[in-house]
Design a protein around this motif. Sequence first.
Motif, PDB file in Angstrom:
ATOM      1  N   HIS A  47     -17.408 -10.977 -23.320  1.00 41.53           N
ATOM      2  CA  HIS A  47     -17.622  -9.636 -22.787  1.00 41.53           C
ATOM      3  C   HIS A  47     -16.475  -8.688 -23.122  1.00 41.53           C
ATOM      4  N   ARG A 106     -16.951  -5.300 -25.306  1.00 39.41           N
ATOM      5  CA  ARG A 106     -16.710  -4.055 -24.572  1.00 39.41           C
ATOM      6  C   ARG A 106     -15.645  -3.219 -25.287  1.00 39.41           C
ATOM      7  N   SER A 125     -12.534   1.228 -22.686  1.00 44.39           N
ATOM      8  CA  SER A 125     -12.966  -0.028 -22.057  1.00 44.39           C
ATOM      9  C   SER A 125     -12.020  -0.461 -20.951  1.00 44.39           C
ATOM     10  N   ALA A 169     -15.963   3.000 -16.396  1.00 49.93           N
ATOM     11  CA  ALA A 169     -17.341   2.531 -16.394  1.00 49.93           C
ATOM     12  C   ALA A 169     -17.997   2.917 -17.714  1.00 49.93           C
ATOM     13  N   ALA A 170     -18.917   2.105 -18.181  1.00 54.44           N
ATOM     14  CA  ALA A 170     -19.603   2.374 -19.441  1.00 54.44           C
ATOM     15  C   ALA A 170     -20.700   3.407 -19.249  1.00 54.44           C
ATOM     16  N   GLU A 209     -24.337   5.091 -20.529  1.00 56.37           N
ATOM     17  CA  GLU A 209     -25.577   4.451 -20.954  1.00 56.37           C
ATOM     18  C   GLU A 209     -25.534   4.126 -22.442  1.00 56.37           C
ATOM     19  N   LEU A 268     -23.188   1.144 -23.016  1.00 52.47           N
ATOM     20  CA  LEU A 268     -23.832  -0.097 -22.599  1.00 52.47           C
ATOM     21  C   LEU A 268     -24.843  -0.549 -23.643  1.00 52.47           C
ATOM     22  N   LYS A 305     -24.986  -4.085 -25.685  1.00 56.01           N
ATOM     23  CA  LYS A 305     -26.183  -4.922 -25.725  1.00 56.01           C
ATOM     24  C   LYS A 305     -26.589  -5.224 -27.165  1.00 56.01           C
ATOM     25  N   SER A 315     -13.386  -6.496 -19.413  1.00 57.01           N
ATOM     26  CA  SER A 315     -14.540  -6.899 -18.588  1.00 57.01           C
ATOM     27  C   SER A 315     -14.330  -6.635 -17.108  1.00 57.01           C
ATOM     28  N   ALA A 375     -16.079  -3.580 -15.689  1.00 54.05           N
ATOM     29  CA  ALA A 375     -17.541  -3.528 -15.709  1.00 54.05           C
ATOM     30  C   ALA A 375     -18.110  -3.502 -14.298  1.00 54.05           C
ATOM     31  N   THR A 376     -19.154  -2.739 -14.112  1.00 51.61           N
ATOM     32  CA  THR A 376     -19.889  -2.762 -12.855  1.00 51.61           C
ATOM     33  C   THR A 376     -20.777  -4.000 -12.829  1.00 51.61           C
ATOM     34  N   GLU A 421     -23.646  -3.566 -15.136  1.00 49.76           N
ATOM     35  CA  GLU A 421     -23.369  -3.855 -16.542  1.00 49.76           C
ATOM     36  C   GLU A 421     -23.457  -5.344 -16.818  1.00 49.76           C
TER      37      GLU A 421
END
Length: 574
Positions: free
Chosen positions: A152, A156, A164, A168-169, A171, A174, A178, A210, A213-214, A217
């Motif tokens: 991760h 990220r 990073s 927070a990422a 959309e 993210l 992915k 990492s 990350a929420t 995420e």
Amino acid sequence: MLDCLIRGGIVVDGTGAPGRGAAVGIQGGRIVSIGRSDEAARQVIDADGLAVAPGFIDVHTHYDAQVLWDPHLTPSSLHGITTAIGGNCGFTIAPMVPDEADYVMRMLARVEGMPTESLEAGLDFGWSSFGSWLDRLEDSGLGINAGFLVGHSTIRRLAMGSASMGEAASEQQLEAMKTLLAQSLAEGGLGFSSTKASAHNDHHGDPVPSRAATDAELVALAAVCRDHPGTTLEIIPSIDPIWSPETYELMTAMVLAADRPLNWNLFNVRPGEDAYLENRLGSADHARQQGATVVGLMLPDIMQMRLNFATGVLFDTLPDWAEIMHLDPAAKAEALARPEVRQRLLNGAAQASHRTWVRWDETTVVDVSSPTPHLQALVGRNVGELAAERGQHPFDVMCDIALEDDLMTGFGPPVVGDDDESWKKRAEMLGDPRVLAGGSDAGAHLDMMMTWGCTSALVGDTVRDRGLLSLEQAVNLVTDRPARHYGLRGRGRLAEGWCADIVVFDPDRLTKAPVTTAWDMPGGGWRLTGGAEGIENVLVNGVETQRSGQLTDARPGQVIRSGRDTDTVTAAGP
């Protein structure tokens, strides 16, 4: 004609079934017969009086970098490990882009305790995708089988750059993560790994990517695994003494989103802390109620550590310690010489009295780097005794010794869980379906941890000297159990048609050999290491890779790729 015949031994097939006298015939890298065999063979191994078992499997290692200059993945291979899983805790060196290679390398050096000079000398980052990195490993050849999760923190950083760290990422970011993860899984990554552990800080002293990350995420990235057969999940969700319901829920949500099992790292038995064990295992119960499989890795041995002020790893998790431990060496030495700083550190440590590494008076001087006779004479001494002799506080003694030794002194915290009751509880826990034996961290914390031989300790000492498990039970814990959790196709058992990953050992002698220091890392780096006693032969995919404790030149290992070499295990488990 057979390629190899192992005769005269007791076959312990990994399933937990009683051992039986039988010959094992091997041809083309596979087991073709188990029983009586008069067929001729190019190689005959006499296993009279020895156990013949599946090669041991270690699901939590950090050999991602070392594999590039040590294809045998030592010292794990010396302990009968024939398959190792890397890429844990969110830290991998692939995929990669040139602009982020330096950050990832230095982050890895810091968080996993690897010499920076060795990574600089040993990594050329001549790959871009996860698949091209795996291709490179296949082209160079491996001494054992190895597979790797996708980290991760790495993806990220590639997707977000410096943002990073702590942000927070979006959309779009993210979606970029992915995409990187999906491509890496399609190319053979074994799954998704991450960490939220407060101990994981980069070389700047900042939380690794990492950790920003929420939960949303993490769940979204876990869900990517659903579309890729033969993948799994791994995480360190927290190192808090007691986990919250939110921690339980996060892991369960990840499993349900991915439709894959999850293993978390790490726990061990500690005297008088049943509430801790119940809390940890409660995560599995919570998941099971929703049709999900969550298992915890338990180290099947005592935890022995060597800490030092030079790196400050683990010390930097104590309240008010991080700022000092993350200073450069000269500034750190200057700070540790000041009484007011020492008092501040002591006050912080007092808030974490449950940590074994703050029991200063029970700490031992493990080693010193200086050849000075009076410092060398301190090796093996108890800090509490030295403090009494000097009329000082034990922490002042440690600081004074470290300052005279350029901060390199190795200190050994007291070993916890080595009493009879703890061993009994450990054996009981290892048989619990909510627990998976593992967590050696082999390949990482090269100056600090000595847990790479935990399989030898389990299958040897725990069975032979303590009588808490049968040989068949112990072998099952480090062969078939982890193989089925990861869906390793054709591995983990001795059965006709299965891969000929085999370890031949003497149950009466199997144990860890003494720990030594090896200056064998690129760039002149050193590491703690140690082999095993009592292992006579190791075969990987039917080829002998070890004989009487000595490695051969053979490299028959296979890169384990998801889908191709792994079966899909769903959220409900194997």
